[in-house]
Every structure is written in C-alpha cells, then in structure tokens.
Design a protein around this motif. Structure first.
Motif, PDB file in Angstrom:
ATOM      1  N   MET A   1       0.865  -1.166   0.000  1.00 16.49           N
ATOM      2  CA  MET A   1       0.000   0.000   0.000  1.00 16.49           C
ATOM      3  C   MET A   1       0.913   1.232   0.000  1.00 16.49           C
ATOM      4  SD  MET A   1      -3.180   1.070   2.528  1.00 16.49           S
ATOM      5  CE  MET A   1      -3.301  -0.553   3.129  1.00 16.49           C
ATOM      6  N   ASN A   2       0.604   2.173  -0.870  1.00 12.73           N
ATOM      7  CA  ASN A   2       1.468   3.349  -0.941  1.00 12.73           C
ATOM      8  C   ASN A   2       1.248   4.263   0.265  1.00 12.73           C
ATOM      9  OD1 ASN A   2      -0.703   5.121  -1.428  1.00 12.73           O
ATOM     10  ND2 ASN A   2      -0.595   4.770  -3.615  1.00 12.73           N
ATOM     11  N   THR A   3       2.118   5.221   0.403  1.00 18.19           N
ATOM     12  CA  THR A   3       2.104   6.090   1.578  1.00 18.19           C
ATOM     13  C   THR A   3       0.780   6.828   1.731  1.00 18.19           C
ATOM     14  OG1 THR A   3       4.461   6.389   1.279  1.00 18.19           O
ATOM     15  CG2 THR A   3       3.376   7.908   2.768  1.00 18.19           C
ATOM     16  N   THR A   4       0.230   7.292   0.643  1.00 12.29           N
ATOM     17  CA  THR A   4      -1.021   8.042   0.717  1.00 12.29           C
ATOM     18  C   THR A   4      -2.152   7.171   1.256  1.00 12.29           C
ATOM     19  OG1 THR A   4      -0.302   9.364  -1.152  1.00 12.29           O
ATOM     20  CG2 THR A   4      -2.621   9.461  -0.599  1.00 12.29           C
ATOM     21  N   MET A   5      -2.268   5.956   0.781  1.00 15.81           N
ATOM     22  CA  MET A   5      -3.313   5.057   1.274  1.00 15.81           C
ATOM     23  C   MET A   5      -3.056   4.670   2.731  1.00 15.81           C
ATOM     24  SD  MET A   5      -5.633   4.797  -0.949  1.00 15.81           S
ATOM     25  CE  MET A   5      -6.593   3.340  -0.681  1.00 15.81           C
ATOM     26  N   GLU A   6      -1.802   4.510   3.073  1.00 10.29           N
ATOM     27  CA  GLU A   6      -1.441   4.197   4.464  1.00 10.29           C
ATOM     28  C   GLU A   6      -1.867   5.355   5.374  1.00 10.29           C
ATOM     29  OE1 GLU A   6       0.297   1.776   7.477  1.00 10.29           O
ATOM     30  OE2 GLU A   6      -0.005   1.296   5.372  1.00 10.29           O
ATOM     31  N   ASP A   7      -1.569   6.576   4.955  1.00 10.00           N
ATOM     32  CA  ASP A   7      -1.970   7.752   5.733  1.00 10.00           C
ATOM     33  C   ASP A   7      -3.486   7.835   5.848  1.00 10.00           C
ATOM     34  OD1 ASP A   7       0.667   8.482   6.026  1.00 10.00           O
ATOM     35  OD2 ASP A   7       0.618   9.985   4.418  1.00 10.00           O
ATOM     36  N   TYR A   8      -4.178   7.561   4.750  1.00  6.40           N
ATOM     37  CA  TYR A   8      -5.641   7.588   4.733  1.00  6.40           C
ATOM     38  C   TYR A   8      -6.198   6.566   5.725  1.00  6.40           C
ATOM     39  CZ  TYR A   8     -10.302   8.056   2.593  1.00  6.40           C
ATOM     40  OH  TYR A   8     -11.642   8.282   2.357  1.00  6.40           O
ATOM     41  N   CYS A   9      -5.565   5.401   5.773  1.00  2.54           N
ATOM     42  CA  CYS A   9      -5.991   4.347   6.701  1.00  2.54           C
ATOM     43  C   CYS A   9      -5.782   4.792   8.146  1.00  2.54           C
ATOM     44  CB  CYS A   9      -5.219   3.069   6.401  1.00  2.54           C
ATOM     45  SG  CYS A   9      -5.809   1.640   7.323  1.00  2.54           S
ATOM     46  N   TYR A  10      -4.630   5.376   8.449  1.00  4.45           N
ATOM     47  CA  TYR A  10      -4.364   5.863   9.810  1.00  4.45           C
ATOM     48  C   TYR A  10      -5.353   6.950  10.210  1.00  4.45           C
ATOM     49  CZ  TYR A  10       0.051   3.347  10.390  1.00  4.45           C
ATOM     50  OH  TYR A  10       0.999   2.363  10.538  1.00  4.45           O
ATOM     51  N   LYS A  11      -5.666   7.837   9.283  1.00  4.50           N
ATOM     52  CA  LYS A  11      -6.625   8.905   9.579  1.00  4.50           C
ATOM     53  C   LYS A  11      -8.006   8.326   9.858  1.00  4.50           C
ATOM     54  CE  LYS A  11      -4.244  12.514   7.058  1.00  4.50           C
ATOM     55  NZ  LYS A  11      -4.227  13.398   5.895  1.00  4.50           N
ATOM     56  N   LEU A  12      -8.399   7.306   9.078  1.00  8.79           N
ATOM     57  CA  LEU A  12      -9.699   6.678   9.306  1.00  8.79           C
ATOM     58  C   LEU A  12      -9.733   6.001  10.673  1.00  8.79           C
ATOM     59  CD1 LEU A  12     -12.526   5.873   8.412  1.00  8.79           C
ATOM     60  CD2 LEU A  12     -11.501   3.909   7.224  1.00  8.79           C
ATOM     61  N   VAL A  13      -8.695   5.278  11.000  1.00  3.48           N
ATOM     62  CA  VAL A  13      -8.635   4.602  12.310  1.00  3.48           C
ATOM     63  C   VAL A  13      -8.717   5.641  13.434  1.00  3.48           C
ATOM     64  CG1 VAL A  13      -7.150   3.265  13.867  1.00  3.48           C
ATOM     65  CG2 VAL A  13      -7.462   2.526  11.498  1.00  3.48           C
ATOM     66  N   ASN A  14      -8.047   6.759  13.281  1.00  2.25           N
ATOM     67  CA  ASN A  14      -8.101   7.815  14.289  1.00  2.25           C
ATOM     68  C   ASN A  14      -9.524   8.376  14.419  1.00  2.25           C
ATOM     69  OD1 ASN A  14      -6.615   9.431  16.225  1.00  2.25           O
ATOM     70  ND2 ASN A  14      -7.040  11.140  14.850  1.00  2.25           N
ATOM     71  N   LYS A  15     -10.188   8.595  13.293  1.00  2.00           N
ATOM     72  CA  LYS A  15     -11.570   9.079  13.337  1.00  2.00           C
ATOM     73  C   LYS A  15     -12.465   8.062  14.032  1.00  2.00           C
ATOM     74  CE  LYS A  15     -13.417  11.568  10.048  1.00  2.00           C
ATOM     75  NZ  LYS A  15     -13.918  12.032   8.738  1.00  2.00           N
ATOM     76  N   ILE A  16     -12.226   6.783  13.760  1.00  2.00           N
ATOM     77  CA  ILE A  16     -13.007   5.712  14.389  1.00  2.00           C
ATOM     78  C   ILE A  16     -12.833   5.770  15.907  1.00  2.00           C
ATOM     79  CG2 ILE A  16     -13.079   3.197  14.704  1.00  2.00           C
ATOM     80  CD1 ILE A  16     -12.500   3.051  11.607  1.00  2.00           C
ATOM     81  N   LEU A  17     -11.605   5.915  16.354  1.00  2.61           N
ATOM     82  CA  LEU A  17     -11.340   5.946  17.796  1.00  2.61           C
ATOM     83  C   LEU A  17     -12.096   7.059  18.505  1.00  2.61           C
ATOM     84  CD1 LEU A  17      -7.499   5.281  17.982  1.00  2.61           C
ATOM     85  CD2 LEU A  17      -9.347   3.746  18.690  1.00  2.61           C
ATOM     86  N   PHE A  18     -12.236   8.188  17.850  1.00  4.06           N
ATOM     87  CA  PHE A  18     -12.841   9.341  18.506  1.00  4.06           C
ATOM     88  C   PHE A  18     -14.266   9.623  18.038  1.00  4.06           C
ATOM     89  CE2 PHE A  18      -8.288   9.801  19.032  1.00  4.06           C
ATOM     90  CZ  PHE A  18      -8.232   9.936  20.411  1.00  4.06           C
ATOM     91  N   ALA A  19     -14.887   8.641  17.382  1.00  4.31           N
ATOM     92  CA  ALA A  19     -16.285   8.784  16.970  1.00  4.31           C
ATOM     93  C   ALA A  19     -17.179   8.825  18.200  1.00  4.31           C
ATOM     94  CB  ALA A  19     -16.685   7.623  16.062  1.00  4.31           C
ATOM     95  N   ASP A  20     -18.287   9.546  18.079  1.00  2.00           N
ATOM     96  CA  ASP A  20     -19.218   9.680  19.199  1.00  2.00           C
ATOM     97  C   ASP A  20     -20.195   8.514  19.307  1.00  2.00           C
ATOM     98  OD1 ASP A  20     -18.182  12.141  20.067  1.00  2.00           O
ATOM     99  OD2 ASP A  20     -19.401  13.230  18.605  1.00  2.00           O
ATOM    100  N   SER A  21     -20.350   7.761  18.218  1.00  2.00           N
ATOM    101  CA  SER A  21     -21.321   6.665  18.232  1.00  2.00           C
ATOM    102  C   SER A  21     -20.940   5.598  17.212  1.00  2.00           C
ATOM    103  CB  SER A  21     -22.718   7.204  17.890  1.00  2.00           C
ATOM    104  OG  SER A  21     -22.746   7.629  16.536  1.00  2.00           O
ATOM    105  N   GLN A  22     -21.604   4.456  17.316  1.00  4.68           N
ATOM    106  CA  GLN A  22     -21.384   3.378  16.355  1.00  4.68           C
ATOM    107  C   GLN A  22     -21.862   3.781  14.961  1.00  4.68           C
ATOM    108  OE1 GLN A  22     -22.951  -0.352  17.757  1.00  4.68           O
ATOM    109  NE2 GLN A  22     -21.833  -0.224  19.688  1.00  4.68           N
TER     110      GLN A  22
END
Length: 95
Positions: A1-22
């Motif tokens: 996976m290229n760097t951009t997709m890797e960064d996108y994945c990390y950003k998504l995981v971070n958003k998931i961690l701090f989501a207010d609801s399921q």
C-alpha cells in the motif's frame, strides 16, 4: 500500500477511535469506501485498505482505551469484516 493510502488508513482509524457513536463509525467507513470507489480506486487496492484497517484495529488492546473507543473499535472490525466478505465473494460492497 502506498504512503497516501497508508496515511488515509491511519486517519480513518483515528476518526473511528474518537467517533461519538457506532453510527458515526459506520458512516466514516462507508464514506471512505465510497470515496475510493468514486475516485475509481482499483478494487484490489480497496481490499488491501480494508485488510490494513483490520490489521491496525486488531492490534489494539481494550486496556488502552475507554469504553466508547473500544466499542468503536469492535464496530469498525465488524464493518471491515463485512466489507472483506463482500470483496471475497466478488460483489462490490454497496454502501
């Protein structure tokens, strides 16, 4: 996976961690997949993105997160597994 997709994945995981609801977790994942599909990202790349997201989420320990974050992680794992099954069955996930 290229760097951009890797960064996108990390950003998504971070958003998931701090989501207010399921529901927010589901929406974030659906939006990410729809965005990739809209930008005509190859299905194999999207499948690798899903696998990478699962890998990151499964590395987390419940002892390191509060109850809401752990619930978000479990919901995201469920969503990513559903996407993975859809890709493995040869169908395009409908979000």
């Amino acid at each position: 996976m290229n760097t951009t997709m890797e960064d996108y994945c990390y950003k998504l995981v971070n958003k998931i961690l701090f989501a207010d609801s399921q529901e927010d977790v589901k929406r974030y994942i659906d939006t990410a997949i729809k965005s990739m599909q809209t930008h005509k990202v190859n299905g194999h790349i999207i499948a690798r993105f899903v696998d990478k997201g699962l890998l990151h989420l499964k590395e987390f320990s419940p002892m390191d997160f509060n109850a809401q974050q752990w619930t978000n992680i479990k919901m995201a794992i469920l969503q990513f597994n559903q996407l993975k099954r859809a890709f493995n069955s040869g169908t395009q996930p409908v979000n």
